[in-house]
Design a protein around this motif. Structure first.
Motif, PDB file in Angstrom:
ATOM      1  N   PRO A 240       0.809  -1.221   0.000  1.00  0.00           N
ATOM      2  CA  PRO A 240       0.000   0.000   0.000  1.00  0.00           C
ATOM      3  C   PRO A 240       0.845   1.275   0.000  1.00  0.00           C
ATOM      4  O   PRO A 240       0.394   2.315  -0.454  1.00  0.00           O
ATOM      5  CB  PRO A 240      -0.824  -0.111   1.286  1.00  0.00           C
ATOM      6  N   ASP A 241       2.096   1.153   0.473  1.00  0.00           N
ATOM      7  CA  ASP A 241       2.968   2.328   0.486  1.00  0.00           C
ATOM      8  C   ASP A 241       3.739   2.488  -0.820  1.00  0.00           C
ATOM      9  O   ASP A 241       4.562   3.381  -0.964  1.00  0.00           O
ATOM     10  CB  ASP A 241       3.943   2.254   1.656  1.00  0.00           C
ATOM     11  N   GLY A 242       3.480   1.576  -1.811  1.00  0.00           N
ATOM     12  CA  GLY A 242       4.134   1.667  -3.108  1.00  0.00           C
ATOM     13  C   GLY A 242       5.515   1.039  -3.159  1.00  0.00           C
ATOM     14  O   GLY A 242       6.202   1.142  -4.155  1.00  0.00           O
ATOM     15  N   VAL A 243       5.921   0.357  -2.086  1.00  0.00           N
ATOM     16  CA  VAL A 243       7.241  -0.254  -2.022  1.00  0.00           C
ATOM     17  C   VAL A 243       7.118  -1.748  -2.316  1.00  0.00           C
ATOM     18  O   VAL A 243       6.276  -2.435  -1.747  1.00  0.00           O
ATOM     19  CB  VAL A 243       7.875  -0.041  -0.628  1.00  0.00           C
ATOM     20  N   THR A 244       7.971  -2.239  -3.210  1.00  0.00           N
ATOM     21  CA  THR A 244       7.983  -3.669  -3.513  1.00  0.00           C
ATOM     22  C   THR A 244       8.568  -4.423  -2.324  1.00  0.00           C
ATOM     23  O   THR A 244       9.618  -4.050  -1.820  1.00  0.00           O
ATOM     24  CB  THR A 244       8.825  -3.945  -4.772  1.00  0.00           C
ATOM     25  N   PRO A 245       7.911  -5.493  -1.890  1.00  0.00           N
ATOM     26  CA  PRO A 245       8.421  -6.258  -0.747  1.00  0.00           C
ATOM     27  C   PRO A 245       9.819  -6.804  -1.010  1.00  0.00           C
ATOM     28  O   PRO A 245      10.143  -7.211  -2.125  1.00  0.00           O
ATOM     29  CB  PRO A 245       7.420  -7.407  -0.611  1.00  0.00           C
ATOM     30  N   ASP A 246      10.649  -6.806   0.013  1.00  0.00           N
ATOM     31  CA  ASP A 246      12.033  -7.227  -0.094  1.00  0.00           C
ATOM     32  C   ASP A 246      12.155  -8.641  -0.663  1.00  0.00           C
ATOM     33  O   ASP A 246      13.056  -8.922  -1.451  1.00  0.00           O
ATOM     34  CB  ASP A 246      12.697  -7.146   1.284  1.00  0.00           C
ATOM     35  N   ARG A 247      11.250  -9.535  -0.323  1.00  0.00           N
ATOM     36  CA  ARG A 247      11.336 -10.926  -0.776  1.00  0.00           C
ATOM     37  C   ARG A 247      11.260 -11.042  -2.296  1.00  0.00           C
ATOM     38  O   ARG A 247      11.671 -12.032  -2.881  1.00  0.00           O
ATOM     39  CB  ARG A 247      10.243 -11.767  -0.127  1.00  0.00           C
ATOM     40  N   LEU A 248      10.756 -10.018  -2.975  1.00  0.00           N
ATOM     41  CA  LEU A 248      10.652 -10.049  -4.433  1.00  0.00           C
ATOM     42  C   LEU A 248      11.870  -9.461  -5.126  1.00  0.00           C
ATOM     43  O   LEU A 248      11.971  -9.514  -6.339  1.00  0.00           O
ATOM     44  CB  LEU A 248       9.399  -9.294  -4.880  1.00  0.00           C
ATOM     45  N   LEU A 249      12.802  -8.910  -4.373  1.00  0.00           N
ATOM     46  CA  LEU A 249      13.948  -8.239  -4.958  1.00  0.00           C
ATOM     47  C   LEU A 249      15.204  -9.097  -5.005  1.00  0.00           C
ATOM     48  O   LEU A 249      16.203  -8.693  -5.563  1.00  0.00           O
ATOM     49  CB  LEU A 249      14.244  -6.950  -4.176  1.00  0.00           C
ATOM     50  N   HIS A 250      15.169 -10.276  -4.430  1.00  0.00           N
ATOM     51  CA  HIS A 250      16.350 -11.134  -4.380  1.00  0.00           C
ATOM     52  C   HIS A 250      16.361 -12.116  -5.537  1.00  0.00           C
ATOM     53  O   HIS A 250      15.319 -12.525  -6.022  1.00  0.00           O
ATOM     54  CB  HIS A 250      16.380 -11.910  -3.050  1.00  0.00           C
ATOM     55  N   THR A 251      17.561 -12.510  -5.939  1.00  0.00           N
ATOM     56  CA  THR A 251      17.675 -13.531  -6.970  1.00  0.00           C
ATOM     57  C   THR A 251      17.336 -14.879  -6.361  1.00  0.00           C
ATOM     58  O   THR A 251      17.506 -15.093  -5.169  1.00  0.00           O
ATOM     59  CB  THR A 251      19.098 -13.586  -7.544  1.00  0.00           C
ATOM     60  N   GLY A 252      16.873 -15.793  -7.166  1.00  0.00           N
ATOM     61  CA  GLY A 252      16.532 -17.126  -6.679  1.00  0.00           C
ATOM     62  C   GLY A 252      17.778 -17.960  -6.435  1.00  0.00           C
ATOM     63  O   GLY A 252      18.694 -17.970  -7.235  1.00  0.00           O
ATOM     64  N   ALA A 253      17.804 -18.661  -5.333  1.00  0.00           N
ATOM     65  CA  ALA A 253      18.967 -19.482  -5.004  1.00  0.00           C
ATOM     66  C   ALA A 253      19.101 -20.662  -5.950  1.00  0.00           C
ATOM     67  O   ALA A 253      20.169 -21.232  -6.075  1.00  0.00           O
ATOM     68  CB  ALA A 253      18.849 -19.964  -3.564  1.00  0.00           C
ATOM     69  N   SER A 254      18.042 -21.021  -6.627  1.00  0.00           N
ATOM     70  CA  SER A 254      18.116 -22.158  -7.534  1.00  0.00           C
ATOM     71  C   SER A 254      18.580 -21.753  -8.928  1.00  0.00           C
ATOM     72  O   SER A 254      18.856 -22.613  -9.756  1.00  0.00           O
ATOM     73  CB  SER A 254      16.757 -22.843  -7.621  1.00  0.00           C
ATOM     74  N   ASP A 255      18.660 -20.465  -9.188  1.00  0.00           N
ATOM     75  CA  ASP A 255      19.139 -20.009 -10.492  1.00  0.00           C
ATOM     76  C   ASP A 255      20.605 -20.371 -10.658  1.00  0.00           C
ATOM     77  O   ASP A 255      21.384 -20.319  -9.716  1.00  0.00           O
ATOM     78  CB  ASP A 255      19.011 -18.489 -10.624  1.00  0.00           C
ATOM     79  N   ARG A 256      20.968 -20.728 -11.875  1.00  0.00           N
ATOM     80  CA  ARG A 256      22.373 -21.006 -12.163  1.00  0.00           C
ATOM     81  C   ARG A 256      22.885 -19.865 -13.041  1.00  0.00           C
ATOM     82  O   ARG A 256      22.536 -19.773 -14.214  1.00  0.00           O
ATOM     83  CB  ARG A 256      22.491 -22.341 -12.878  1.00  0.00           C
ATOM     84  N   PRO A 257      23.692 -18.985 -12.470  1.00  0.00           N
ATOM     85  CA  PRO A 257      24.135 -17.824 -13.237  1.00  0.00           C
ATOM     86  C   PRO A 257      25.079 -18.225 -14.366  1.00  0.00           C
ATOM     87  O   PRO A 257      25.871 -19.156 -14.234  1.00  0.00           O
ATOM     88  CB  PRO A 257      24.858 -16.972 -12.199  1.00  0.00           C
ATOM     89  N   SER A 258      24.978 -17.501 -15.452  1.00  0.00           N
ATOM     90  CA  SER A 258      25.850 -17.733 -16.599  1.00  0.00           C
ATOM     91  C   SER A 258      27.040 -16.775 -16.514  1.00  0.00           C
ATOM     92  O   SER A 258      27.000 -15.793 -15.764  1.00  0.00           O
ATOM     93  CB  SER A 258      25.081 -17.483 -17.895  1.00  0.00           C
ATOM     94  N   PRO A 259      28.087 -17.040 -17.282  1.00  0.00           N
ATOM     95  CA  PRO A 259      29.200 -16.091 -17.323  1.00  0.00           C
ATOM     96  C   PRO A 259      28.731 -14.686 -17.720  1.00  0.00           C
ATOM     97  O   PRO A 259      29.222 -13.692 -17.187  1.00  0.00           O
ATOM     98  CB  PRO A 259      30.150 -16.688 -18.360  1.00  0.00           C
ATOM     99  N   GLU A 260      27.769 -14.614 -18.629  1.00  0.00           N
ATOM    100  CA  GLU A 260      27.237 -13.311 -19.035  1.00  0.00           C
ATOM    101  C   GLU A 260      26.600 -12.594 -17.859  1.00  0.00           C
ATOM    102  O   GLU A 260      26.765 -11.385 -17.695  1.00  0.00           O
ATOM    103  CB  GLU A 260      26.217 -13.477 -20.171  1.00  0.00           C
ATOM    104  N   ASP A 261      25.858 -13.333 -17.023  1.00  0.00           N
ATOM    105  CA  ASP A 261      25.240 -12.741 -15.839  1.00  0.00           C
ATOM    106  C   ASP A 261      26.298 -12.126 -14.925  1.00  0.00           C
ATOM    107  O   ASP A 261      26.128 -11.015 -14.427  1.00  0.00           O
ATOM    108  CB  ASP A 261      24.451 -13.784 -15.042  1.00  0.00           C
ATOM    109  N   LEU A 262      27.377 -12.871 -14.703  1.00  0.00           N
ATOM    110  CA  LEU A 262      28.432 -12.389 -13.806  1.00  0.00           C
ATOM    111  C   LEU A 262      29.133 -11.169 -14.378  1.00  0.00           C
ATOM    112  O   LEU A 262      29.393 -10.208 -13.658  1.00  0.00           O
ATOM    113  CB  LEU A 262      29.445 -13.505 -13.525  1.00  0.00           C
ATOM    114  N   VAL A 263      29.412 -11.182 -15.667  1.00  0.00           N
ATOM    115  CA  VAL A 263      30.061 -10.024 -16.294  1.00  0.00           C
ATOM    116  C   VAL A 263      29.180  -8.789 -16.148  1.00  0.00           C
ATOM    117  O   VAL A 263      29.648  -7.723 -15.736  1.00  0.00           O
ATOM    118  CB  VAL A 263      30.376 -10.300 -17.784  1.00  0.00           C
TER     119      VAL A 263
END
Length: 70
Positions: free
Chosen positions: A15-38
């Motif tokens: 209601p205050d227009g702020v996105t909840p913190d839980r939606l701002l984190h990357t998923g722990a199950s994601d496997r980052p690619s070299p492109e993501d890291l760069v």
């Protein structure tokens, strides 16, 4: 990257227009690619930087990208 429209944050914002913190984190199950890291490190996508990212991911795993994100 999400394929959801950019307006999702607006719909999920509290209601205050702020996105909840839980939606701002990357998923722990994601496997980052070299492109993501760069890109997370603020570097250009060059062959040298991609090789750096491959080595870093091989050595550190997912924590390599976690160290780049706030």
């Amino acid at each position: 990257m999400s394929e959801e429209p950019e307006t999702v944050s607006e719909v999920l914002a509290g209601p205050d227009g702020v996105t909840p913190d839980r939606l701002l984190h990357t998923g722990a199950s994601d496997r980052p690619s070299p492109e993501d890291l760069v890109l997370a490190s603020g570097r250009d996508l060059t062959p040298e930087n991609l090789e750096w990212a491959r080595r870093k991911l091989a050595d550190e795993g997912r924590s390599a990208i976690d160290k780049q994100l706030p």
